[in-house]
Enzyme design. Structure first.
Site, PDB file in Angstrom:
ATOM      1  CD  GLU A 375      -2.729  -1.322  -0.033  1.00  0.00           C
ATOM      2  OE1 GLU A 375      -2.945  -0.312  -0.724  1.00  0.00           O
ATOM      3  OE2 GLU A 375      -3.162  -2.428  -0.329  1.00  0.00           O
ATOM      4  CB  THR A 376       2.566   2.490  -2.417  1.00  0.00           C
ATOM      5  OG1 THR A 376       3.088   1.257  -1.957  1.00  0.00           O
ATOM      6  CG2 THR A 376       3.686   3.425  -2.817  1.00  0.00           C
TER       7      THR A 376
END
Length: 558
Positions: A375-376
Site C-alpha cells: 500500500e503506497t
C-alpha cells in the site's frame, strides 16, 4: 495554513490548470470526467486533492518542486494513513534544473539489529504477508523527507510540514475511495488497541464525507517540526517507539534508529523509443521494469494491437522472466552477488528472451544465469524552474504492521515482510539489511542537442503491480500514442504467480478466452489491485499532467 483558502484553491486551480491545447498525434482519454491537465508554470499530481492543493500552495509561496513534494507527502500521511506515513519508507528521483542532472534518494530503513533468520524461523515468520511486530523495520521516510528538503529545497522541513499539521489537528472530510479502503481494514485495526483508538473513532472507520481528526499525529509532526528529526531517530518519539516494540518482542533498538541514514544512489536506465527510461537500482524492483522493456524490444507490439491476447501474453511472459530475476538477484545493494547492470546486458536479455514462448503460458520461470509486494502513495511535482520530482512513500501493506505506538497517531510499516528466509540470497533477512522493496519512482529523459533533458516524471503505486504497471503505461504512451491521461486510464493486467493473472473489466471476454486457451489462469481482483498512477510531461512550454481515476487524486497547476 489557512484551511478555507486551501479548500477554495482546489476548485479554482483545477479550472485554471485545465485550459489546454491538444498534444499532436495522440489519442485523448475516453474515460468520462478525466482529461490531461495542462499548466503554464508548475503542476502537482497526487492521489488525494488536499495533498495536491497543499503542494501547489507551497509552489505559489516560493517553494520549489522538492518542497512541494514533501509537503504533499506529509498531507497524504494524514489523509491516506493506511497507505503512507512517517512509519514507512520512501524513494525519489529528482531532476535538478540548475545542474541539469538526475539525482536519486533511497530512504528505505534497515532490519533491526535483533532481526535474525533463526529468530524469525522460530516464530513462524512467512515472507510476503503482514506479520505484526515481526515485520517492523526502521522507518526511513522521515529522514528522506528531511534530506531532500535540506539538500535541494528552498523551505525548511518545519515549513513544509505545516499543511499536514493543520489537517491532522483540525480535521478533513474523507474522500470516497480512501474511505472504502479504510473500512476494509476494520478487523485488522482492532488487533491493536492504539491503532483502533487512532483510526476507528466511534468504533468504526470514518465514512466518505465524514471529518477525521488525528490530534496525536498533529502533536507528533509538530514535535518534529519544532525539534527536528532527531526526536524520531533516537529522541523522545524514538524512545516511545522502541519501548512499544520491545514490549511486543520486536527487533528495532534505539541505536538502530540513531544509525538510520538515507543514501544518494545512481539511477539505472535503458534506451526506449528514442528516450531513456530511468529507475532506481536495488534494493527495489525498478530493474524489473527495465528488463521487461528490453525483453520486449524486438516484438512489434503495435501491430499486435493494444490489449490484444497476443500483446498481453507477451507482456505477461516478459513479466514472469523479470520477476524471477528479482527473486534471485535483487536485495540490499551491499549484498548483491551479481551487479544490477548485468541484468540489462544484451547477452543476459537475449538469454531471458529465449524462454518466452509466443504461444503458451509458462507456469514456472527460472531466474537468469549467474555472471559476475503494497500500500503506497506516488506523487509527482514540477515547478517553474524546471525541477521535477518523482516521489513514492509507503507503509507496504494497508496500515503496515497494524501497530500504532500509543499517542503518536501513525502506523509502523511492515516492510520486513519483503525479506526471504531462504539462505544465501541477496534478500535473505539479516540484521542491518535493507529488505527488497516494491517502491519504484520512474523518470524519462530525452537527448536534445547532445544533452540529456528531463521529459517525464511518472510512477504507479500498488505493490507488485508497479514494475509491470510502469511498462504498460510507457507502452500506452510511447508505442500506442495515447495522451497522458489515456495512458494512465487504459485497463491493465496484473500477473501474480505461476499462471494467475487478473485483467481489469474493460478487457472483454474474447481476449480472456484467448488467454485462457494459451494457459493463463484468469482471476478476479478489485480495482485497487491494479494500482494508481500519476505522471507529468515537460512540454516545450509548461507541463502536461495526469492523475489516476482509480484513486481519489487529481493533477493541478498554474
Amino acid at each position: 495554513m489557512n484551511r478555507p483558502r486551501l479548500h477554495a484553491l482546489v476548485g479554482a486551480l483545477v479550472t485554471l490548470a485545465t485550459a489546454r491545447a491538444p498534444l499532436p498525434a495522440q489519442r485523448p482519454s475516453t474515460m468520462a470526467g478525466r482529461s490531461t491537465v495542462y499548466a503554464s508554470s508548475a503542476v502537482v499530481a497526487t492521489s488525494q486533492p488536499l495533498a495536491s492543493a497543499a503542494g501547489l500552495e507551497i509552489l505559489r509561496r516560493g517553494g520549489n518542486a522538492i518542497d512541494a513534494a514533501v509537503a504533499a507527502a506529509a498531507v497524504l500521511s494524514v489523509t491516506e494513513p493506511h497507505m503512507t506515513g512517517i512509519g514507512g519508507d520512501m524513494f525519489a528521483i529528482v531532476w535538478l534544473a540548475r545542474e541539469q542532472k538526475l539525482v536519486a534518494l533511497n530512504a528505505s530503513g534497515r532490519a533491526g539489529s535483533l532481526m535474525t533468520r533463526a529468530t524469525l524461523q522460530a516464530r513462524g515468520f512467512r515472507a510476503g504477508s503482514q506479520q505484526g511486530v515481526m515485520s517492523v523495520t526502521v522507518p526511513g521516510a522521515l529522514a528522506g523527507w528531511d534530506k531532500l528538503v535540506r539538500t535541494h529545497g528552498k523551505r525548511t522541513l518545519a515549513q513544509v510540514l505545516q499543511p499536514a499539521i493543520g489537517y491532522a489537528r483540525d480535521g478533513f472530510p474523507l474522500s470516497p475511495i480512501i474511505a472504502a479502503q479504510w473500512a476494509d481494514e476494520t478487523t485488522f485495526l482492532q488487533r491493536d488497541s492504539a491503532a483502533a483508538a487512532t483510526f476507528l473513532p466511534r468504533g468504526r472507520a470514518p465514512k466518505a464525507g465524514e471529518w477525521f481528526r488525528n490530534p496525536d499525529y498533529a502533536r507528533t509532526l509538530k514535535t518534529i517540526a519544532d525539534s527536528g528529526i532527531g526526536t524520531f531517530y533516537g529522541g523522545s518519539i524514538g524512545q516511545r517507539l522502541v519501548s512499544r516494540l520491545a514490549a511486543l518482542n520486536g527487533f528495532v533498538t534505539l541505536d538502530d534508529l540513531r544509525k538510520n541514514a538515507p543514501t544518494w544512489v545512481t539511477p539505472i536506465s535503458v534506451p526506449f523509443k528514442g528516450y531513456r527510461v530511468w529507475e532506481l537500482p536495488p534494493n527495489n524492483q525498478g530493474i524489473a521494469a527495465l528488463e521487461m522493456l528490453r525483453i520486449l524490444e524486438p516484438y512489434d507490439l503495435k501491430t499486435m494491437g493494444h490489449n490484444s491476447p497476443e500483446y498481453l501474453h507477451h507482456l505477461i511472459e516478459a513479466k514472469k522472466l523479470a520477476y524471477a530475476d528479482l527473486d534471485r538477484f535483487v536485495g540490499d545493494a551491499d549484498h548483491l552477488d551479481m551487479p544490477a547492470e548485468q541484468m540489462l546486458t544484451d547477452a543476459f536479455i537475449a538469454e531471458r528472451r529465449s524462454h518466452l514462448d509466443a504461444k503458451r503460458a509458462q507456469e514456472r520461470m527460472d531466474p537468469g544465469p549467474m555472471r559476475t509486494k503494497s500500500e503506497t502513495v506516488y506523487l509527482t511535482v514540477a515547478d517553474a524552474e524546471g525541477n521535477m520530482v518523482s516521489f513514492i512513500n509507503s507503509n507496504y501493506d494497508s496500515f503496515g504492521s497494524g501497530i500504532v505506538v500509543p499517542g503518536t497517531g501513525f502506523a509502523l510499516h511492515n516492510r520486513g515482510a519483503g525479506f526471504t528466509l531462504t539462505e544465501g540470497l541477496p534478500n535473505t533477512v539479516a540484521p542491518g539489511k535493507r529488505p527488497f522493496h516494491t517502491l519504484i519512482p520512474g523518470f524519462v529523459t530525452q537527448t536534445v542537442n547532445g544533452r540529456e533533458q528531463a521529459y517525464m516524471s511518472f510512477g504507479l503505486m500498488g505493490g507488485g503491480v508497479q514494475a509491470q504497471g510502469h511498462v504498460q503505461f510507457l507502452l500506452n504512451y510511447f508505442v500506442f500514442g495515447m495522451d497522458l491521461q489515456a495512458s494512465i486510464d487504459a485497463p491493465r493486467f496484473r500477473h501474480y504467480d505461476r499462471n494467475r493473472v487478473a485483467l481489469e473489466p474493460p478487457i472483454g471476454d474474447g481476449v480472456r478466452n484467448a488467454l485462457a486457451a494459451m494457459g493463463h489462469l484468469l482471476i478476479d481482483q478489485p480495482t485497487v489491485a491494479f494500482g494508481g498512477a500519476q505522471a507529468i510531461v515537460r512540454l516545450p512550454k509548461g507541463y502536461a499532467a495526469g492523475s489516476d481515476p482509480r484513486k481519489d487524486g487529481m493533477a493541478v497547476g498554474y
